[in-house]
Design a protein around this motif. Structure first.
Motif, PDB file in Angstrom:
ATOM      1  N   LEU A 443      -5.391  -5.971  -0.708  1.00 29.72           N
ATOM      2  CA  LEU A 443      -5.559  -4.511  -0.714  1.00 29.72           C
ATOM      3  C   LEU A 443      -5.120  -3.922   0.629  1.00 29.72           C
ATOM      4  O   LEU A 443      -4.479  -2.883   0.686  1.00 29.72           O
ATOM      5  CB  LEU A 443      -7.002  -4.116  -1.011  1.00 29.72           C
ATOM      6  N   GLY A 444      -5.462  -4.622   1.706  1.00 29.75           N
ATOM      7  CA  GLY A 444      -5.057  -4.164   3.032  1.00 29.75           C
ATOM      8  C   GLY A 444      -3.546  -4.061   3.134  1.00 29.75           C
ATOM      9  O   GLY A 444      -3.004  -3.103   3.679  1.00 29.75           O
ATOM     10  N   ALA A 445      -2.841  -5.046   2.562  1.00 29.49           N
ATOM     11  CA  ALA A 445      -1.380  -5.058   2.639  1.00 29.49           C
ATOM     12  C   ALA A 445      -0.775  -3.857   1.917  1.00 29.49           C
ATOM     13  O   ALA A 445       0.330  -3.422   2.225  1.00 29.49           O
ATOM     14  CB  ALA A 445      -0.841  -6.360   2.047  1.00 29.49           C
ATOM     15  N   LEU A 446      -1.504  -3.303   0.958  1.00 27.01           N
ATOM     16  CA  LEU A 446      -0.988  -2.150   0.211  1.00 27.01           C
ATOM     17  C   LEU A 446      -1.331  -0.826   0.880  1.00 27.01           C
ATOM     18  O   LEU A 446      -1.050   0.245   0.342  1.00 27.01           O
ATOM     19  CB  LEU A 446      -1.564  -2.149  -1.206  1.00 27.01           C
ATOM     20  N   GLY A 447      -1.993  -0.892   2.028  1.00 23.69           N
ATOM     21  CA  GLY A 447      -2.340   0.347   2.709  1.00 23.69           C
ATOM     22  C   GLY A 447      -3.647   0.941   2.204  1.00 23.69           C
ATOM     23  O   GLY A 447      -4.029   2.038   2.579  1.00 23.69           O
ATOM     24  N   ALA A 448      -4.323   0.194   1.328  1.00 19.09           N
ATOM     25  CA  ALA A 448      -5.660   0.616   0.893  1.00 19.09           C
ATOM     26  C   ALA A 448      -6.633  -0.336   1.588  1.00 19.09           C
ATOM     27  O   ALA A 448      -6.231  -1.117   2.446  1.00 19.09           O
ATOM     28  CB  ALA A 448      -5.792   0.514  -0.614  1.00 19.09           C
ATOM     29  N   ILE A 449      -7.911  -0.266   1.269  1.00 13.91           N
ATOM     30  CA  ILE A 449      -8.823  -1.284   1.765  1.00 13.91           C
ATOM     31  C   ILE A 449      -9.792  -1.625   0.647  1.00 13.91           C
ATOM     32  O   ILE A 449      -9.932  -0.876  -0.308  1.00 13.91           O
ATOM     33  CB  ILE A 449      -9.627  -0.827   3.011  1.00 13.91           C
ATOM     34  N   MET A 450     -10.445  -2.775   0.785  1.00 14.95           N
ATOM     35  CA  MET A 450     -11.480  -3.139  -0.177  1.00 14.95           C
ATOM     36  C   MET A 450     -12.589  -2.095  -0.096  1.00 14.95           C
ATOM     37  O   MET A 450     -13.108  -1.637  -1.093  1.00 14.95           O
ATOM     38  CB  MET A 450     -12.028  -4.508   0.185  1.00 14.95           C
ATOM     39  N   GLY A 451     -12.942  -1.744   1.130  1.00 10.44           N
ATOM     40  CA  GLY A 451     -14.016  -0.772   1.303  1.00 10.44           C
ATOM     41  C   GLY A 451     -15.319  -1.321   0.784  1.00 10.44           C
ATOM     42  O   GLY A 451     -15.478  -2.532   0.601  1.00 10.44           O
ATOM     43  N   SER A 452     -16.238  -0.459   0.517  1.00  7.16           N
ATOM     44  CA  SER A 452     -17.543  -0.932   0.084  1.00  7.16           C
ATOM     45  C   SER A 452     -17.586  -1.135  -1.421  1.00  7.16           C
ATOM     46  O   SER A 452     -18.502  -1.741  -1.937  1.00  7.16           O
ATOM     47  CB  SER A 452     -18.614   0.047   0.536  1.00  7.16           C
ATOM     48  N   GLY A 453     -16.605  -0.642  -2.148  1.00  5.61           N
ATOM     49  CA  GLY A 453     -16.564  -0.924  -3.577  1.00  5.61           C
ATOM     50  C   GLY A 453     -16.423   0.287  -4.487  1.00  5.61           C
ATOM     51  O   GLY A 453     -16.538   0.168  -5.698  1.00  5.61           O
ATOM     52  N   GLY A 454     -16.152   1.424  -3.920  1.00  5.80           N
ATOM     53  CA  GLY A 454     -15.891   2.588  -4.757  1.00  5.80           C
ATOM     54  C   GLY A 454     -14.490   2.476  -5.328  1.00  5.80           C
ATOM     55  O   GLY A 454     -13.554   2.129  -4.614  1.00  5.80           O
TER      56      GLY A 454
END
Ligand SMILES: Cc1cc2nc3c(=O)[nH]c(=O)nc-3n(C[C@H](O)[C@H](O)[C@H](O)COP(=O)(O)O)c2cc1C
Ligand code: SF4
Ligand code: FES
Ligand code: FES
Lengths: 565, 161
Positions: A443-454
């Motif tokens: 997910l990080g590689a796509l410019g997003a993040i896992m985040g907390s799960g939303g």
């Protein structure tokens, strides 16, 4: 309780009393009805269903033989109110008060399932009565939510019956502190609060830090404005967090823990407070736990509605009763946390994983997930998707599986456009990447993040400029104002976006946004500012055309933005 | 005791003292005390701030600083019923704007304001855990109303006198 033996005895007797929830009919009880009491089902009026059911039970003279239990969110919120009736494990959905009589008189008394209230898979003719057979649940893997369909969140005995506090017992009697930390390291568990740092390493740093006393803190601030995983854990299984924290106390040599929960979660606070009280009464918190000489206790601290307080240094200051402003790191909390003392701070979901890792071993846990992201992750699925609610899946499950198989796809035959993960710190992932396995790194590689799960699903009618503006509005509102890149920079970005959305954008605005974003990311003091530009950057990266349409053609193809003139 | 004009109230003062007692002299309890005090009084007027500052041993300035930092605290009286419209992401993509517009038309107030008859205070919050039923709002911190549409909102408000 003063010993492991006593714990084992409670487990045995309670487990026997709960056989009915494992599908074994009981001689004295006709049924256990697990009624979902999460916020979603409460808003669909589950409490009225409970009242109606109690009435129907009394009317038929069997109130004594049926237990009704209010649980935490069971997951499929859009089908609410939902309930599971044991021993058959029948899953009922969309319950109305008037359905209570049928469940009591037909199902519970005569054994005839109420067909019209059963779940039907999309396109299927026949219903799927049994909860464990339902496709939506069968594809999930529950570790954090292991007790979800099984326990009464207000009963410590129920928790104990399902191996609760056995991990604490093991950690106190069979493991040295260093072994506990080693086990957590080997499990590969990474923080579920967003950044994904190795939990075992964090514990190791704190154990090694000089200074005492040491503290254990749970981050239950849950700031992502479109997610409620942590709330579900605290409401549905508060003891799992308490047990995880106590195990850490033993591992790092701490005797005091704090759980920081936001004031907007009154039921979570109430359930947790009650659980702490029960744990104390049963000798599982307090002095000389299980007769081992280990002392540990927990206090609740209430967060009063500031997103930045989810950031660790701000949270620690807020626990001290002050304005929750972040401070530069280092020093990290491992060395200087609450009251300047060495502190482990983990997210609610991270804590709920710990008992399972200690009890079943690191290897079993590490067998689930991908190479660098182990275990499961809880997500809150919402937005333009059929099955909204809470799910738990192994790390590495693809977005396609989550959105289309578990989530049931997009309503009203609309086309999928993107999924937003990580809230205000995250980004949007477009359709081309639906086969991406969900883990921290991909997910990080796509410019997003896992985040907390939303996880917010967007369809063809969602305007990406509008979404980016929504998140920027949020961070402008929540910036604590301590450093200027964040305070002024995000405001400037918002103004540019606002103009674009109103059809007043200019050539060069996109480049200016990117430039501002890059500067803010590099210079902001804390994670809020450093990640605030992400939603803008990721929408520019994948949906630049939409920005250009707003700027050049003064047009919002989705008809969301209110263009002036 | 001589009655003063600051708006304090004997009975409330006593109850507030009870809230402060466990934290007396302990500045770390400030946020817990403010939360409970606001639940008791409805908001945090000056006399409450002074009593808390003295009780915990912190400056009035610090109390004020903390109150203004956290969105949960209010310095002004609120209406009998608090409408908190969810402006979380899930609700936003499904119609927070519509909910706010409808409420603005019905009540003639903006978020942060209270109706002249003190019946409702309107505010925005982030995610109330009912994303599955977006768009949603919560009234008086406990009644969650989901799947909102312009037509059903008046009926919801009628339940609150
Ligand atoms: C602005 C901001 C908000 C955050 N909000 C949360 C939150 O609500 N809950 C959370 O667990 N972590 C949040 N975090 C991450 C925490 O700082 C910290 O990394 C985390 O709680 C550590 O726990 P973990 O290692 O178990 O993830 C936030 C970070 C930032 C920068
Ligand atoms: S980055 Fe933003 S939230 Fe963080 S310290 Fe700076 S102003 Fe405050
Ligand atoms: S609230 Fe009942 S399923 Fe989520
Ligand atoms: S975003 Fe509105 S309830 Fe979650």
């Amino acid at each position: 309780m003063k010993s492991l033996d006593e714990l084992a005895k409670i487990k045995e007797s309670r487990r026997a009393a709960l056989k009915i929830r494992e599908g074994v009919p009981s001689a004295t009880e006709k049924a256990h009805v697990m009624m979902c009491g999460g916020a979603g089902c409460i808003s669909s009026k589950c409490l009225e269903v409970v009242d109606a059911m109690k009435e129907a039970l009394s009317k038929n003279g069997i109130a004594e033989q049926v237990q009704i239990i209010l649980t935490g969110c069971m997951g499929p919120c859009d089908m609410g109110p939902v309930a599971i009736v044991y021993p058959d494990a029948t899953f009922y959905r969309r319950l109305k008060p008037k359905d209570a009589e049928a469940i009591v008189e037909e199902h519970i008394m005569k054994g005839n399932l109420v067909q019209r209230l059963l779940y039907r898979a999309p396109g299927a003719k026949e219903p799927t009565p049994k909860v464990t057979d339902i496709d939506l649940f069968a594809k999930q893997k529950k570790i954090v939510l292991r007790n979800n369909f099984y326990i009464d969140p207000t009963s410590i005995e129920d928790y104990i019956a399902n191996d609760g506090y056995a991990a604490l017992g093991k950690a106190l009697t069979q493991m040295q502190p260093a072994e506990i930390i080693e086990e957590v390291k080997k499990s590969g568990l990474r923080g579920r609060g967003g950044a994904g740092f190795s939990t075992g390493m964090k514990w190791g740093f704190t154990a090694a830090a000089s200074g005492s006393p040491k503290y254990v803190v749970c981050n239950g601030d849950e700031g992502d404005p479109g997610a409620f995983m942590d709330r579900s854990v605290l409401e549905g299984d508060p003891h799992s967090v308490i047990e995880g924290m106590a195990i850490c106390g033993r591992a790092i040599g701490a005797e005091q823990g704090y759980v920081y929960v936001r004031a907007e979660y009154p039921l979570a606070i109430e359930r947790l407070d009650y659980a702490i009280q029960k744990a104390r009464e049963n000798g599982l918190l307090g002095k000389d736990i299980l007769g081992t000489g280990f002392n540990f206790d927990i206090e609740i601290r209430i967060g009063a509605g500031a997103f930045v307080c989810g950031e660790e240094t701000a949270l620690l200051t807020s626990i001290e009763g002050k304005r929750g402003e972040p401070r530069p790191r280092p020093p990290f909390p491992a060395n200087a946390g609450v009251w300047g003392k060495p502190t482990v701070l983990n997210n609610v979901e991270t804590w709920a994983n710990i008992p399972e890792i200690i009890l079943k071993g690191a290897a079993a846990y590490a067998a689930i997930g991908t190479e660098k992201s182990k275990g499961t992750k809880v997500f809150a699925l919402a937005g333009r998707i059929n099955n909204t609610g809470i799910i738990e899946v192994p790390m590495g499950t693809t977005l396609r599986e989550i959105v289309f198989e578990i989530g049931g796809g997009i309503p009203r035959k609309k086309a999928f456009k993107a999924v937003q993960t990580g809230g205000p710190s995250g980004g949007c992932i477009p359709a081309d990447y639906l086969d991406t396995p969900v883990d921290y790194d991909s997910l990080g590689a796509l410019g997003a993040i896992m985040g907390s799960g939303g996880m917010i699903v967007l369809d063809e009618d969602s305007c990406m400029v509008d979404i980016a503006k929504f998140f920027l509005d949020f961070v402008v509102d929540e910036s604590c104002g301590k450093c200027s890149p964040c305070r002024i920079g995000t405001k400037r970005m918002y103004e540019i976006l606002d103009n674009i959305s109103k059809g007043k954008g200019k050539e060069g605005d996109i480049e200016l946004l990117v430039e501002l974003a890059t500067t803010i990311k590099a210079t902001a003091l804390c994670g809020l500012g450093q990640t605030a530009p992400n939603p803008v950057l990721s929408t520019i990266r994948y949906f630049r055309k939409e920005y250009e349409e707003h700027i050049r053609d003064k047009k919002c193809a989705c008809n969301v933005c209110e263009l002036e003139e | 005791m001589v009655a003063c004009n600051c708006g304090c109230d004997d009975e409330l003062t006593k109850q507030l003292d009870k809230i402060i007692d466990p934290y007396r002299g302990n500045p770390g309890g400030l946020i817990q005390v403010l939360t409970k005090a606001q639940n008791l009084v409805g908001y945090l007027p000056k006399w409450v701030q002074i009593q808390i500052a003295e009780g915990l041993g912190v400056s009035l300035q610090e109390v004020f600083g903390v109150i203004t930092f956290y969105a949960f605290f209010s310095l002004i009286p609120r209406g009998r019923h608090k409408i908190s419209v969810c402006a979380g992401t899930a609700c936003y993509v499904k119609g927070t704007k519509m909910v706010l517009k409808t409420l603005r038309e019905l009540l003639d107030i903006k978020p942060g304001q209270t109706t002249p008859d003190s019946r409702f205070t309107l505010e925005q919050v982030r995610c109330i855990g009912a994303c599955g039923l977006a768009p949603a709002m919560i009234i008086d911190g406990k009644d969650v109303h989901g799947r909102l549409e312009p037509e059903i909102i008046p009926g919801v408000l009628e339940q609150y006198a």
